[in-house]
Design a protein around this motif. Sequence first.
Motif, mmCIF file in Angstrom:
data_model
loop_
_atom_site.group_PDB
_atom_site.id
_atom_site.type_symbol
_atom_site.label_atom_id
_atom_site.label_comp_id
_atom_site.label_asym_id
_atom_site.label_seq_id
_atom_site.Cartn_x
_atom_site.Cartn_y
_atom_site.Cartn_z
ATOM 1 N N ARG A 126 0.830 -1.195 0.000
ATOM 2 C CA ARG A 126 0.000 0.000 0.000
ATOM 3 C C ARG A 126 0.875 1.260 0.000
ATOM 4 N N THR A 127 1.910 1.246 0.805
ATOM 5 C CA THR A 127 2.790 2.397 0.882
ATOM 6 C C THR A 127 3.484 2.630 -0.456
ATOM 7 N N THR A 128 3.905 1.578 -1.103
ATOM 8 C CA THR A 128 4.558 1.697 -2.397
ATOM 9 C C THR A 128 3.593 2.284 -3.430
ATOM 10 N N TYR A 139 4.532 10.343 -6.500
ATOM 11 C CA TYR A 139 5.587 10.597 -7.485
ATOM 12 C C TYR A 139 4.986 11.032 -8.816
ATOM 13 N N GLU A 140 3.942 10.361 -9.258
ATOM 14 C CA GLU A 140 3.311 10.701 -10.527
ATOM 15 C C GLU A 140 2.681 12.093 -10.472
#
Length: 111
Positions: free
Chosen positions: A13-15, A22-23
């Motif tokens: 989930r964190t990733t 980031y996007e």
Amino acid sequence: MNSHAEARHFTERTTAEQREIYERAKSPRVRSSKREVRNPLLALAGVAALRSLPIEVRQQLADAARAIQADARDRADKCWRKHKAPMAAYWKAVGVYAGHFARAIKDPNNG
């Protein structure tokens, strides 16, 4: 769910959240073109009253505000070099708002 599964779920989930952040950060940001957003002083009633003053008076006030802005920027740089970040931030903000003030009262049509 055991602790290993919970840890893996949290990591996944964190990733995914990190990827989304980031996007969003990569995409170009559109800045508002509204005068009141770019110069928040324009929304104040007191500034509207100052903008009704004669041009000569407004020019003198704008010149004084620009002098304050230059002095505040110099003080911010000096504080930053002396590793006094809180005071540097303070003087930087003073300079920004002095510039906002100078532009707000200079031309009643443009701000």
